[in-house]
Design an enzyme around this catalytic site. Sequence first.
Site, PDB file in Angstrom:
ATOM      1  N   GLU A 244      16.889  26.729 -73.543  1.00  0.00           N
ATOM      2  CA  GLU A 244      17.163  28.120 -73.148  1.00  0.00           C
ATOM      3  C   GLU A 244      17.507  28.177 -71.654  1.00  0.00           C
ATOM      4  O   GLU A 244      18.450  28.845 -71.241  1.00  0.00           O
ATOM      5  CB  GLU A 244      15.922  28.970 -73.457  1.00  0.00           C
ATOM      6  CG  GLU A 244      16.012  30.403 -73.006  1.00  0.00           C
ATOM      7  CD  GLU A 244      14.736  31.196 -73.327  1.00  0.00           C
ATOM      8  OE1 GLU A 244      13.907  30.704 -74.129  1.00  0.00           O
ATOM      9  OE2 GLU A 244      14.584  32.300 -72.777  1.00  0.00           O
ATOM     10  N   GLU A 375       9.256  31.289 -59.904  1.00  0.00           N
ATOM     11  CA  GLU A 375       8.017  30.626 -59.472  1.00  0.00           C
ATOM     12  C   GLU A 375       7.585  29.574 -60.493  1.00  0.00           C
ATOM     13  O   GLU A 375       7.200  28.449 -60.131  1.00  0.00           O
ATOM     14  CB  GLU A 375       6.892  31.659 -59.276  1.00  0.00           C
ATOM     15  CG  GLU A 375       7.081  32.609 -58.103  1.00  0.00           C
ATOM     16  CD  GLU A 375       8.077  33.737 -58.359  1.00  0.00           C
ATOM     17  OE1 GLU A 375       8.490  33.922 -59.537  1.00  0.00           O
ATOM     18  OE2 GLU A 375       8.455  34.438 -57.403  1.00  0.00           O
TER      19      GLU A 375
HETATM   20  C1  LIG Z   1      15.286  41.923 -70.262  1.00  0.00           C
HETATM   21  C2  LIG Z   1      14.286  40.889 -70.703  1.00  0.00           C
HETATM   22  C3  LIG Z   1      14.528  40.158 -71.852  1.00  0.00           C
HETATM   23  C4  LIG Z   1      13.591  39.232 -72.317  1.00  0.00           C
HETATM   24  N1  LIG Z   1      13.815  38.599 -73.516  1.00  0.00           N
HETATM   25  C5  LIG Z   1      12.806  37.857 -74.065  1.00  0.00           C
HETATM   26  C6  LIG Z   1      12.950  37.327 -75.399  1.00  0.00           C
HETATM   27  O1  LIG Z   1      14.003  37.474 -76.050  1.00  0.00           O
HETATM   28  N2  LIG Z   1      11.889  36.670 -75.933  1.00  0.00           N
HETATM   29  C7  LIG Z   1      10.717  36.466 -75.248  1.00  0.00           C
HETATM   30  O2  LIG Z   1       9.800  35.867 -75.809  1.00  0.00           O
HETATM   31  N3  LIG Z   1      10.578  36.943 -73.975  1.00  0.00           N
HETATM   32  C8  LIG Z   1      11.584  37.638 -73.384  1.00  0.00           C
HETATM   33  N4  LIG Z   1      11.437  38.149 -72.116  1.00  0.00           N
HETATM   34  C9  LIG Z   1      10.172  37.921 -71.387  1.00  0.00           C
HETATM   35  C10 LIG Z   1      10.281  36.995 -70.191  1.00  0.00           C
HETATM   36  O3  LIG Z   1      10.433  35.661 -70.598  1.00  0.00           O
HETATM   37  C11 LIG Z   1       9.035  37.252 -69.318  1.00  0.00           C
HETATM   38  O4  LIG Z   1       9.217  38.526 -68.714  1.00  0.00           O
HETATM   39  C12 LIG Z   1       8.810  36.176 -68.281  1.00  0.00           C
HETATM   40  O5  LIG Z   1       8.425  34.966 -68.890  1.00  0.00           O
HETATM   41  C13 LIG Z   1       7.734  36.572 -67.240  1.00  0.00           C
HETATM   42  O6  LIG Z   1       6.586  37.048 -67.842  1.00  0.00           O
HETATM   43  P1  LIG Z   1       5.958  38.440 -67.344  1.00  0.00           P
HETATM   44  O7  LIG Z   1       7.039  39.440 -67.317  1.00  0.00           O
HETATM   45  O8  LIG Z   1       4.774  38.736 -68.162  1.00  0.00           O
HETATM   46  O9  LIG Z   1       5.532  38.170 -65.827  1.00  0.00           O
HETATM   47  P2  LIG Z   1       4.101  37.603 -65.322  1.00  0.00           P
HETATM   48  O10 LIG Z   1       3.796  36.336 -66.030  1.00  0.00           O
HETATM   49  O11 LIG Z   1       3.105  38.705 -65.358  1.00  0.00           O
HETATM   50  O12 LIG Z   1       4.441  37.247 -63.802  1.00  0.00           O
HETATM   51  C14 LIG Z   1       4.344  38.201 -62.742  1.00  0.00           C
HETATM   52  C15 LIG Z   1       4.606  37.458 -61.431  1.00  0.00           C
HETATM   53  O13 LIG Z   1       3.574  36.459 -61.228  1.00  0.00           O
HETATM   54  C16 LIG Z   1       4.184  35.197 -61.025  1.00  0.00           C
HETATM   55  N5  LIG Z   1       3.363  34.127 -61.596  1.00  0.00           N
HETATM   56  C17 LIG Z   1       2.744  34.089 -62.814  1.00  0.00           C
HETATM   57  N6  LIG Z   1       2.137  32.912 -62.994  1.00  0.00           N
HETATM   58  C18 LIG Z   1       2.396  32.167 -61.894  1.00  0.00           C
HETATM   59  C19 LIG Z   1       2.045  30.847 -61.479  1.00  0.00           C
HETATM   60  N7  LIG Z   1       1.336  30.018 -62.269  1.00  0.00           N
HETATM   61  N8  LIG Z   1       2.480  30.416 -60.259  1.00  0.00           N
HETATM   62  C20 LIG Z   1       3.212  31.233 -59.463  1.00  0.00           C
HETATM   63  N9  LIG Z   1       3.569  32.492 -59.797  1.00  0.00           N
HETATM   64  C21 LIG Z   1       3.167  32.940 -61.005  1.00  0.00           C
HETATM   65  C22 LIG Z   1       5.527  35.292 -61.751  1.00  0.00           C
HETATM   66  O14 LIG Z   1       6.435  34.315 -61.272  1.00  0.00           O
HETATM   67  C23 LIG Z   1       5.940  36.708 -61.421  1.00  0.00           C
HETATM   68  O15 LIG Z   1       6.528  36.751 -60.141  1.00  0.00           O
HETATM   69  C24 LIG Z   1      12.395  39.018 -71.590  1.00  0.00           C
HETATM   70  C25 LIG Z   1      12.175  39.721 -70.404  1.00  0.00           C
HETATM   71  C26 LIG Z   1      13.085  40.654 -69.967  1.00  0.00           C
HETATM   72  C27 LIG Z   1      12.795  41.417 -68.709  1.00  0.00           C
END
Ligand SMILES: Cc1cc2nc3c(=O)[nH]c(=O)nc-3n(C[C@H](O)[C@H](O)[C@H](O)COP(=O)(O)OP(=O)(O)OC[C@H]3O[C@@H](n4cnc5c(N)ncnc54)[C@H](O)[C@@H]3O)c2cc1C
Length: 390
Positions: A244, A375
Amino acid sequence: MALFELTELQQQIRSEAERFCREQLGPFASPMDDDEHWPDEIFPMLGAQGYLGATVPEQYGGQGLGLLEAGLICEVMNKWNPAIGLSWAAHDNLCVNNIYRNANEDQRRRYLPGLCDGSLVGALGLTEPGAGSDALGSMATTAVRDGDEYILNGSKIFITNGPIADIVLVYAKTDLSASAHGISAFIVETDTPGFAVAQKMIKQGYRGSQTGELVFDDCRVAVENRLGEENAGVAIVMSGLDLERAFLALGCVGTTERALELALEHSENRRQFDQPIGEFQAIAHKLADMWVSLETSRTFCYRVLDMCQRAADGAPDPLIARYAAAAILYAAEANTAATNEAVQIHGGSGFMWEMEINRLYRSAKLLEIGAGTSEVRRNIIAASLRSDGL
Ligand SMILES: Cc1cc2nc3c(=O)[nH]c(=O)nc-3n(C[C@H](O)[C@H](O)[C@H](O)COP(=O)(O)OP(=O)(O)OC[C@H]3O[C@@H](n4cnc5c(N)ncnc54)[C@H](O)[C@@H]3O)c2cc1C
């Protein structure tokens, strides 16, 4: 290792796909963005034109292309209509390619022909409200075996194509005591009782691409719809995430290329102080920097997808995860920077919602977040450097 020229056939695939995307998909971009609308005719049209099941063999209705050739299509689709490019990638790479690689013969025959002709739309459900970057460790969706069925409960969020999907590849916990090694993958048909789209989400970019929250409430899925062995889902997730990332990186390249084209055009046509603004060194240097980052991204991303193809052909590379993370890390940040500079070159007109460059600028940010954030990508690269060296 190729370093990196496309073959004549690859160039032909790219230029034919670019003509199709510019002429047939480009006109949908503005209305889709304005109304957050997905036109139902798109997937059947893509199927009829041979753009679905790009990496699936012809015997299942696909095109039998390699990963790099499919990536070239991703590049030009995201150049001319990023919303369709994203939804197509979620369908064709995240869902269809994953099903093809991991399904048994019965599952391939049941699902791939419809997914390849556009009569079925696919999605992939990994992320949950409480499980984003820590998608595996914090997963709360469960699948409990009951005779010949599993009962799924939980929810998935931000799922591309969720509101329009017929088939969702869903990950759920089948062993609560086993962390990531207690996860299994399931093919869920969205007309199954207990499945619902809880909400369609409103976005700042890729607005025509439909994103949703999916809920599983005692949703019964037949055992024959489990993909791979029980509790073996982690390998499917991880290999799928590498592909991906390498694949979507080329989507960034396509959008960056279009941003540079628009910036170049505007810098020739817009005159201030009796000269085209492109003659001001400050603007000319922005254009030069955008081109350098575009070509750097492109060459690197082609190379990484080629590595993925070699791995798929039987020469596994232990550094694939590092390279895939690096490709999308670099290309996504270059894309955000390029669309930002292109808006700057457009001045006030670039800030107007209906402008193409504004649409690209609003969309670009997603690729620093989706498919693992910048990140997380840096974490993967750093961990690999520390364990494997250069
Ligand atoms: C438009 C859109 C389409 C998407 N499509 C899909 C899809 O088809 N299928 C699917 O399964 N998902 C999908 N996603 C989800 C996407 O993969 C997640 O939004 C992404 O993995 C981040 O997770 P989160 O939003 O929960 O952020 P969080 O995990 O809550 O992160 C918040 C912040 O904390 C930071 N952070 C978290 N952990 C760490 C670490 N260990 N070290 C440093 N920094 C860290 C992150 O980098 C970020 O800046 C989609 C998202 C969007 C917005």
